[in-house]
Design a protein around this motif. Structure first.
Motif, PDB file in Angstrom:
ATOM      1  N   ASP A  70       0.848  -1.194   0.000  1.00  0.00           N
ATOM      2  CA  ASP A  70       0.000   0.000   0.000  1.00  0.00           C
ATOM      3  C   ASP A  70       0.881   1.240   0.000  1.00  0.00           C
ATOM      4  O   ASP A  70       1.738   1.409   0.858  1.00  0.00           O
ATOM      5  CB  ASP A  70      -0.909  -0.011   1.230  1.00  0.00           C
ATOM      6  N   LYS A  71       0.669   2.125  -0.956  1.00  0.00           N
ATOM      7  CA  LYS A  71       1.490   3.329  -1.097  1.00  0.00           C
ATOM      8  C   LYS A  71       0.833   4.561  -0.482  1.00  0.00           C
ATOM      9  O   LYS A  71       1.449   5.596  -0.368  1.00  0.00           O
ATOM     10  CB  LYS A  71       1.757   3.615  -2.580  1.00  0.00           C
ATOM     11  N   SER A  72      -0.416   4.473  -0.082  1.00  0.00           N
ATOM     12  CA  SER A  72      -1.125   5.664   0.376  1.00  0.00           C
ATOM     13  C   SER A  72      -0.612   6.165   1.722  1.00  0.00           C
ATOM     14  O   SER A  72      -0.767   7.336   2.038  1.00  0.00           O
ATOM     15  CB  SER A  72      -2.627   5.394   0.478  1.00  0.00           C
ATOM     16  N   HIS A  73       0.018   5.315   2.548  1.00  0.00           N
ATOM     17  CA  HIS A  73       0.506   5.769   3.852  1.00  0.00           C
ATOM     18  C   HIS A  73       1.726   6.672   3.720  1.00  0.00           C
ATOM     19  O   HIS A  73       2.087   7.358   4.659  1.00  0.00           O
ATOM     20  CB  HIS A  73       0.825   4.578   4.752  1.00  0.00           C
ATOM     21  N   LYS A  74       2.360   6.697   2.565  1.00  0.00           N
ATOM     22  CA  LYS A  74       3.530   7.543   2.367  1.00  0.00           C
ATOM     23  C   LYS A  74       3.150   8.970   1.992  1.00  0.00           C
ATOM     24  O   LYS A  74       3.972   9.858   2.057  1.00  0.00           O
ATOM     25  CB  LYS A  74       4.425   6.943   1.285  1.00  0.00           C
ATOM     26  N   GLN A  75       1.904   9.187   1.594  1.00  0.00           N
ATOM     27  CA  GLN A  75       1.470  10.523   1.219  1.00  0.00           C
ATOM     28  C   GLN A  75       1.222  11.335   2.478  1.00  0.00           C
ATOM     29  O   GLN A  75       0.723  10.833   3.480  1.00  0.00           O
ATOM     30  CB  GLN A  75       0.187  10.452   0.399  1.00  0.00           C
ATOM     31  N   LYS A  76       1.595  12.616   2.425  1.00  0.00           N
ATOM     32  CA  LYS A  76       1.370  13.481   3.579  1.00  0.00           C
ATOM     33  C   LYS A  76      -0.077  13.929   3.595  1.00  0.00           C
ATOM     34  O   LYS A  76      -0.654  14.250   2.565  1.00  0.00           O
ATOM     35  CB  LYS A  76       2.275  14.703   3.524  1.00  0.00           C
ATOM     36  N   ASP A  77      -0.635  13.962   4.781  1.00  0.00           N
ATOM     37  CA  ASP A  77      -1.996  14.444   4.945  1.00  0.00           C
ATOM     38  C   ASP A  77      -1.915  15.939   5.227  1.00  0.00           C
ATOM     39  O   ASP A  77      -1.418  16.359   6.275  1.00  0.00           O
ATOM     40  CB  ASP A  77      -2.677  13.705   6.098  1.00  0.00           C
ATOM     41  N   THR A  78      -2.394  16.735   4.300  1.00  0.00           N
ATOM     42  CA  THR A  78      -2.272  18.187   4.435  1.00  0.00           C
ATOM     43  C   THR A  78      -3.541  18.819   4.980  1.00  0.00           C
ATOM     44  O   THR A  78      -3.825  19.982   4.724  1.00  0.00           O
ATOM     45  CB  THR A  78      -1.934  18.819   3.071  1.00  0.00           C
ATOM     46  N   THR A  79      -4.289  18.079   5.728  1.00  0.00           N
ATOM     47  CA  THR A  79      -5.512  18.658   6.293  1.00  0.00           C
ATOM     48  C   THR A  79      -5.163  19.538   7.485  1.00  0.00           C
ATOM     49  O   THR A  79      -4.062  19.508   8.017  1.00  0.00           O
ATOM     50  CB  THR A  79      -6.471  17.545   6.755  1.00  0.00           C
ATOM     51  N   SER A  80      -6.123  20.301   7.910  1.00  0.00           N
ATOM     52  CA  SER A  80      -5.888  21.237   9.001  1.00  0.00           C
ATOM     53  C   SER A  80      -5.686  20.526  10.340  1.00  0.00           C
ATOM     54  O   SER A  80      -5.214  21.125  11.298  1.00  0.00           O
ATOM     55  CB  SER A  80      -7.041  22.226   9.107  1.00  0.00           C
ATOM     56  N   SER A  81      -6.029  19.255  10.422  1.00  0.00           N
ATOM     57  CA  SER A  81      -5.854  18.550  11.694  1.00  0.00           C
ATOM     58  C   SER A  81      -4.379  18.328  12.019  1.00  0.00           C
ATOM     59  O   SER A  81      -4.019  18.096  13.160  1.00  0.00           O
ATOM     60  CB  SER A  81      -6.591  17.208  11.636  1.00  0.00           C
ATOM     61  N   ASN A  82      -3.512  18.414  10.999  1.00  0.00           N
ATOM     62  CA  ASN A  82      -2.076  18.223  11.235  1.00  0.00           C
ATOM     63  C   ASN A  82      -1.338  19.533  11.470  1.00  0.00           C
ATOM     64  O   ASN A  82      -0.162  19.533  11.776  1.00  0.00           O
ATOM     65  CB  ASN A  82      -1.446  17.504  10.042  1.00  0.00           C
ATOM     66  N   ILE A  83      -2.014  20.641  11.319  1.00  0.00           N
ATOM     67  CA  ILE A  83      -1.382  21.948  11.456  1.00  0.00           C
ATOM     68  C   ILE A  83      -1.656  22.470  12.854  1.00  0.00           C
ATOM     69  O   ILE A  83      -2.793  22.501  13.320  1.00  0.00           O
ATOM     70  CB  ILE A  83      -1.935  22.945  10.408  1.00  0.00           C
ATOM     71  N   THR A  84      -0.605  22.854  13.552  1.00  0.00           N
ATOM     72  CA  THR A  84      -0.813  23.403  14.892  1.00  0.00           C
ATOM     73  C   THR A  84      -1.231  24.853  14.749  1.00  0.00           C
ATOM     74  O   THR A  84      -0.649  25.626  13.982  1.00  0.00           O
ATOM     75  CB  THR A  84       0.470  23.320  15.726  1.00  0.00           C
ATOM     76  N   THR A  85      -2.250  25.218  15.459  1.00  0.00           N
ATOM     77  CA  THR A  85      -2.753  26.598  15.394  1.00  0.00           C
ATOM     78  C   THR A  85      -2.021  27.462  16.397  1.00  0.00           C
ATOM     79  O   THR A  85      -1.301  26.985  17.269  1.00  0.00           O
ATOM     80  CB  THR A  85      -4.267  26.614  15.690  1.00  0.00           C
TER      81      THR A  85
END
Length: 91
Positions: A70-85
């Motif tokens: 599975d290659k999808s786990h290598k993609q970065k998740d750029t959603t706002s849940s990963n960004i510290t506010t």
């Protein structure tokens, strides 16, 4: 579907099933055809291995290959849940 059509469908299904049961003759399974050469039967262990263990092992191998390749786990998740506010940064 009204009641009359439902009865028709039920009668047709029952009639078809009855005719199929009457036309198939299980007694013919006892007579050997020309050229029949049945082998020896399977033991209990062989039967369980062939019809239980082999399908489970095949499923496990396929599932393992899917997880490993599975290659999808290598993609970065750029959603706002990963960004510290900033609110999180001040605290």
């Amino acid at each position: 579907m009204d009641k009359k059509n439902a009865l028709r469908v039920g009668a047709l299904a029952a009639g078809t099933t009855l005719m199929m049961l009457l036309m198939s003759s299980p007694a013919l399974a006892l007579t050997r055809d020309d050229g029949d050469d049945p082998g020896t039967g399977l033991s209990v262990i062989e039967t369980l291995g062939l019809f239980v263990v082999a399908p489970i092992a095949l499923f496990a191998v396929i599932a393992g290959l899917v997880v490993v390749l599975d290659k999808s786990h290598k993609q970065k998740d750029t959603t706002s849940s990963n960004i510290t506010t900033q609110a999180d940064a001040k605290a």
